[in-house]
Every structure is written in structure tokens, then in C-alpha cells.
Enzyme design. Structure first.
Site, PDB file in Angstrom:
ATOM      1  N   SER A 198       0.855  -1.185   0.000  1.00 33.58           N
ATOM      2  CA  SER A 198       0.000   0.000   0.000  1.00 33.58           C
ATOM      3  C   SER A 198       0.888   1.231   0.000  1.00 33.58           C
ATOM      4  CB  SER A 198      -0.890   0.016   1.256  1.00 33.58           C
ATOM      5  OG  SER A 198      -1.559   1.258   1.393  1.00 33.58           O
ATOM      6  N   TYR A 233      -2.366  -0.921  10.268  1.00 40.33           N
ATOM      7  CA  TYR A 233      -2.262  -1.208   8.836  1.00 40.33           C
ATOM      8  C   TYR A 233      -0.952  -0.662   8.268  1.00 40.33           C
ATOM      9  CZ  TYR A 233      -3.718  -1.329   3.899  1.00 40.33           C
ATOM     10  OH  TYR A 233      -3.806  -1.567   2.552  1.00 40.33           O
TER      11      TYR A 233
END
Length: 249
Positions: A141, A153
Site C-alpha cells: 500500500s 495497517y
């Protein structure tokens, strides 16, 4: 088969393949001629996804955090013709603030987003090495490089980017390349509420060079390229597919 680089004769495992980016990636790999194994935890959902792909697809339902199930799945693929391509796509997200999360939440996030991809890569690489070639593509990401909180995350995806470089260094002599694709904002089912948010659309119009959300199909080509022979001298890299988000200010 589409007109892109051929993956004919290759076998690929895509985790989290029933929807979103994983489905789009699986569809593109199948279109390029690969035999694609669709992974997820629910067989019925995977079968529905398989029915929507025109190509050689099989389902392999298992929980990537289950050691025994993972080992059995890799052996099933190896026995059915081998494993040439691994796409570690499965990922979880927990957007709660730091004050709302605990140690066990980080442990759970790392298990799904980092430890399981490591284990799959480790197991798949053992079979790839016997053939002197292989492709591992991790879906990370842009959060691995920039942050707005979202600590669980962000940390897990940063770790996956680092794992990509470490695996590339170790597996290179065996003819295995390891790269990452870092998505930006993509209009997937999981992001449907955000996609409908006009404020986020306005943010992307200002913050990205292309001024819009990405579509799942737009990440599939990057993965297919890194999985192909055309990318044979590319390893240890992270390709941002983000509409210019990281480079635009």
C-alpha cells in the site's frame, strides 16, 4: 487470451481472490494464459468468482493464517503441476485510533498482513526453486511510505515492503523475483462507502495527478507484468499504482 504478455504454462496462486483487487488480478492472469488458483476462506464465494472468469481457474479455499491448511494447499498445487507465481493480496485493515487498539490487535494485523504472506512465500519458494524460476508479488500500500495514523495497517504494510526486499535478496540466486505493488485509492467493494463520499472524491481530485479513484482492473496489469518473463531482471522493487498520489503535491 488478451493481447498482453503471455503467462501460458504458468500456475498462479492469488490470495483474497473472490472480490476487489484479488479478483481483478486473478482475471487478468487467467486472460494471459496462466492457470489460476483462487484463494479465500469461503468455497461458495470463490466458486462464484471462478464462474465469472474466462480461463483455467481452480479454487483453493483455506485460511492463510492456518499453518496446516496453508501447507496442504501449497502441496495440492505442487502436485497438480507446480506453483510459478504467488500473489499475496489478502489484507485486513483496522482504522481505529491508537488509543482504541491494544497489543493483541497489532499481533492479529501482523499475522494476516505480514506473517501469513511470509509463510506462503517461504513455502512456495521451495517449489519454485526446483524449477529455477518463480515470481512473488506482494500487494502492499502507499500507506507503507506515508501515514495519516492508521497505525496497525501502516506498520504491517511497511513490514511487507521490507519483507519484499529481504526475500528478493535471499531468493534471487534461485531465479525467483520478489516485488511489491502498492495501491493508492481503489474503488473496490470494501471501499464502497468511501467511493460515495464527495469529500474524498474532491480530495483525490486535488491530491492525485489523475484526479480520481483507481479501478481494480488498473492494478491487474502491473501484477501481470511483474509475474511475466518481461520483468525477469526486476526484483526487490515496489511499484506504486496510485494515480500519482505519492508524487503529487
Amino acid at each position: 487470451m488478451d493481447a498482453g504478455v503471455s503467462l501460458k504454462g504458468r500456475s498462479a496462486l492469488v490470495t483474497g481472490a473472490s472480490r476487489g483487487l484479488g479478483f481483478a488480478i486473478s482475471k487478468r492472469l487467467a486472460q494471459r494464459g496462466a492457470q489460476v488458483w483462487l484463494n479465500g476462506r469461503d468455497a461458495a464465494t470463490l466458486e462464484a468468482a471462478r464462474s465469472r472468469i474466462d480461463g483455467d481457474c481452480r479454487i483453493v479455499p483455506f485460511d492463510i493464517c492456518d499453518d496446516d491448511a496453508t501447507a496442504a494447499a501449497i502441496e495440492e498445487m505442487a502436485g497438480a503441476g507446480g506453483i510459478d507465481i504467488l500473489v499475496n493480496n489478502v489484507g485486513q485493515r483496522d482504522r481505529r485510533d491508537l488509543k482504541e487498539v491494544a497489543r493483541q490487535d497489532m499481533a492479529r494485523m501482523l499475522d494476516v498482513n505480514l506473517v501469513a504472506p511470509f509463510d506462503l512465500a517461504r513455502r512456495a519458494a521451495a517449489h519454485m526453486a526446483r524449477n529455477g524460476r518463480g515470481r512473488i508479488v506482494n500487494i502492499t500500500s502507499i500507506a507503507a511510505r506515508i501515514a495519516r495514523g492508521d497505525v496497525l495497517y501502516t506498520a504491517s504494510k511497511g513490514g511487507l515492503d521490507a519483507l519484499t526486499r529481504a526475500l528478493a535478496a535471499e531468493l534471487g540466486p534461485a531465479g525467483i523475483t520478489v516485488n511489491s505493488v502498492a495501491p493508492g485509492y481503489f474503488a473496490t467493494e470494501a471501499n464502497s462507502e468511501m467511493v460515495a463520499d464527495k469529500d474524498i472524491a474532491a480530495h483525490l481530485s486535488r491530491r492525485t495527478s489523475l484526479g480520481r479513484w483507481g479501478q481494480p482492473e488498473e492494478i491487474a496489469g502491473a501484477v501481470a507484468f511483474l509475474a511475466s518473463d518481461e520483468a525477469g531482471y526486476i526484483t526487490g522493487q515496489t511499484l506504486a499504482v496510485d494515480g500519482g498520489y505519492l508524487s503529487h503535491f
